[in-house]
Design an enzyme around this catalytic site. Sequence first.
Site, PDB file in Angstrom:
ATOM      1  CG  HIS A  50      15.926  58.879  30.530  1.00 47.90           C
ATOM      2  ND1 HIS A  50      16.798  59.801  31.574  1.00 47.90           N
ATOM      3  CD2 HIS A  50      14.559  58.517  31.338  1.00 47.90           C
ATOM      4  CE1 HIS A  50      16.511  60.088  32.424  1.00 47.90           C
ATOM      5  NE2 HIS A  50      15.108  59.460  32.678  1.00 47.90           N
ATOM      6  CB  CYS A  64      13.601  58.423   9.540  1.00 49.58           C
ATOM      7  SG  CYS A  64      11.749  58.191   8.713  1.00 49.58           S
TER       8      CYS A  64
END
Length: 282
Positions: free
Chosen positions: A86, A185
């Site tokens: 962002h 992950c």
Amino acid sequence: MTQELSKSPVPDTAEHGAFFPSSFSRDQFTSPVSDLSDAEYENPYTGNGKVLVICADERYLPLENDTLFSTGNHPVETLLPMYHLHQAGFNFDVATISGQMAKFEYWAMPEKDEAVVGFYNRCVPQFRSPLKLDDIVKSLTPHSDYVAVFIPGGHGALIGLPENEAVAQVIRWTLQNDRHLISICHGPAAFIALDKGDNPLKGYEICAFPDSADRQTPDMGYMPGHLTWYFGEKLKDMGIKLINDDIRGTVNQDRNVLTGDSPFAANALGKLAARELLRKYR
């Protein structure tokens, strides 16, 4: 004298037989603040390209002993990479398999981290009303606005994503059209969706949460039981190379595939993703 923290999983009273992580494991593996840093980017991107974020929409993961782990998307693993992107000028579409709201492991939210919590609050409308992944697949062309696909971590990624054909189609589109694939992950469990056909990730090197660590989590009460299957084993069987066997915040880039091993890698993965996308599109 300091009282020893309990390793007993904490009941989630919203569902029978469901549990949150123990106070001991939350003390060890969560923090009220994140390591968010270096998220200022000169000359950010100003184009129309967006990042597609594929979130988990299921909360309860069945375990070997018939208990349920109350899970979802890990907030640090989701929000830190998104925050960097962002700040680098990229907007997002959020999607789930069902089109129902994204679920979060809110117990892992860095609640005293004003930047991260503020960013989460701005994104809540997208997390609550995501797009349906099938609808996105129907609209994909080589000229679609997506510059990258991001699949966050959290054990919620083990539910539904590894079996979903739309997930496989999005990943194939990403690699065939020279876009970036970003994951962290347990997020790479979604890559197992490619096992039903052509696997363009065969031979790639990635970081992910190691199976050996998942096997240890019940001992500290992080989960109330053992997993019924382990995603690292399946990825290796598919010819994908996992380069880490521990959790040190490692990130890796193999061509357009950017991966990280755990929440400890979220900030570094965000920086890597922002840098690579700016290098390509700015």
